[in-house]
Design an enzyme around this catalytic site. Structure first.
Site, PDB file in Angstrom:
ATOM      1  N   LYS A 141      36.789  40.266  34.732  1.00  0.00           N
ATOM      2  CA  LYS A 141      36.544  41.477  35.546  1.00  0.00           C
ATOM      3  C   LYS A 141      35.321  41.301  36.450  1.00  0.00           C
ATOM      4  CE  LYS A 141      35.949  44.084  31.882  1.00  0.00           C
ATOM      5  NZ  LYS A 141      36.124  43.092  30.796  1.00  0.00           N
ATOM      6  N   ARG A 160      36.795  53.112  30.118  1.00  0.00           N
ATOM      7  CA  ARG A 160      37.179  52.384  28.914  1.00  0.00           C
ATOM      8  C   ARG A 160      37.822  53.300  27.875  1.00  0.00           C
ATOM      9  NH1 ARG A 160      33.156  47.913  29.709  1.00  0.00           N
ATOM     10  NH2 ARG A 160      33.665  46.266  28.258  1.00  0.00           N
ATOM     11  N   ARG A 181      29.672  31.848  28.808  1.00  0.00           N
ATOM     12  CA  ARG A 181      29.257  32.604  30.000  1.00  0.00           C
ATOM     13  C   ARG A 181      27.741  32.583  30.196  1.00  0.00           C
ATOM     14  NH1 ARG A 181      31.559  38.553  30.639  1.00  0.00           N
ATOM     15  NH2 ARG A 181      30.878  38.874  28.497  1.00  0.00           N
ATOM     16  N   ARG A 184      24.011  36.674  27.452  1.00  0.00           N
ATOM     17  CA  ARG A 184      23.959  37.997  26.828  1.00  0.00           C
ATOM     18  C   ARG A 184      23.914  37.888  25.311  1.00  0.00           C
ATOM     19  NH1 ARG A 184      28.825  41.023  29.761  1.00  0.00           N
ATOM     20  NH2 ARG A 184      28.884  42.016  27.712  1.00  0.00           N
ATOM     21  N   ARG A 219      34.347  44.025  20.110  1.00  0.00           N
ATOM     22  CA  ARG A 219      34.622  44.510  21.459  1.00  0.00           C
ATOM     23  C   ARG A 219      36.118  44.458  21.743  1.00  0.00           C
ATOM     24  NH1 ARG A 219      30.401  40.659  24.118  1.00  0.00           N
ATOM     25  NH2 ARG A 219      31.416  41.132  26.087  1.00  0.00           N
TER      26      ARG A 219
END
Ligand code: ADP
Ligand code: ADP
Ligand code: ZN
Length: 217
Positions: free
Chosen positions: A13, A88, A127, A161, A172
């Site tokens: 995203k 969400r 990431r 993160r 999640r």
């Protein structure tokens, strides 16, 4: 034109939202980025959100809807909004409709990035982001051209993160399945939901999204 990008953590995203900003002058509204900024500056919202985010659960609908509401008034509206990671929940989808309608705007496309769940932990674990310009990278799938140097701003520092660990990602993902995936049914009657294969490479995903936006009647 206003679009929503929907997908589990690591689906792409943020990566695709960044492209829409660069290529189409859209304004990216990422509630994840807004919440991380609030945590960093230690605001009341940040203090409330921090532990929830560390657990991989969802922050309250009222908090994220308020963050979005503020930005709808402050940002330039020229290229339209790309909502990244919001809404969400069904309550957030409803709140967004109210916020947009009162400004004579609407959601034009809901684009779902479909990915195999078994690759998400790898996507998220690899990431990293440039601390200076926020460009997103991946250890294996999108490394910097020169190791340790950002392609875009040549900055030398990157961050990862703290919620991008396997256990939090699993939570999640379970939040995504139970609370976020059902919002597609909310948009179904408007016939604005389109699915894109999120497993193909980053440029190919961008091309599929561009094809959807360019065929807008
Ligand atoms: P999201 O915002 O949905 O959580 P990101 O856009 O941050 O996902 O992407 C997660 C990681 O996967 C990033 O490191 C990114 O560089 C990488 N990535 C994104 N899209 C793809 C893709 N189509 N193929 C391979 N890697 C990708
Ligand atoms: P990802 O890109 O991996 O999907 P985000 O950066 O969008 O993750 O979100 C990180 C965390 O911030 C979420 O796990 C959640 O705790 C919180 N968050 C972000 N957006 C929302 C939202 N719209 N509603 C509730 N919580 C949110
Ligand atoms: Zn950079």
């Amino acid at each position: 034109m206003n679009i929503i990008l929907v997908g589990p953590p690591g689906a792409g995203k943020g990566t695709q939202a960044q492209r829409l900003v660069d290529n189409r002058g859209m304004v990216q509204l990422s509630t994840g980025d807004m919440l991380r900024a609030a945590v960093k500056c230690g605001s009341r919202v940040g203090v409330q959100a921090q532990t929830v985010m560390e657990r991989g659960e969802l922050v309250s609908d009222d908090i994220v809807a308020a963050l979005i509401g503020e930005r709808l008034d402050n940002d330039q509206l020229s290229g339209g909004f790309v909502f990244d990671g919001f809404p969400r929940t069904q309550a957030q989808a409803c709140a967004l409709d109210v916020l947009l309608h009162s400004r004579d705007r609407k959601v034009d496309h809901v684009i779902v990035l479909d990915v195999d769940e078994d690759i998400l932990v790898d996507r998220v674990a690899g990431r990293f982001t440039c601390t200076q310009c926020k460009a997103g990278y991946h250890d294996n799938f999108k490394p910097t051209t020169t190791p340790g140097v950002c392609d875009q701003c040549k900055g030398p520092t990157f961050s990862r993160r703290s919620d991008d660990n396997e256990e939090t990602v699993r939570n999640r993902l379970s939040e995504y399945r139970s609370k976020t995936a059902p919002i597609l049914a909310y948009y179904a009657p408007e016939r604005i939901v389109e699915h894109v294969d999120g497993m193909i490479d980053i440029d190919a995903v961008s091309n599929r999204i561009a094809a959807i936006l360019d065929h807008d009647p």
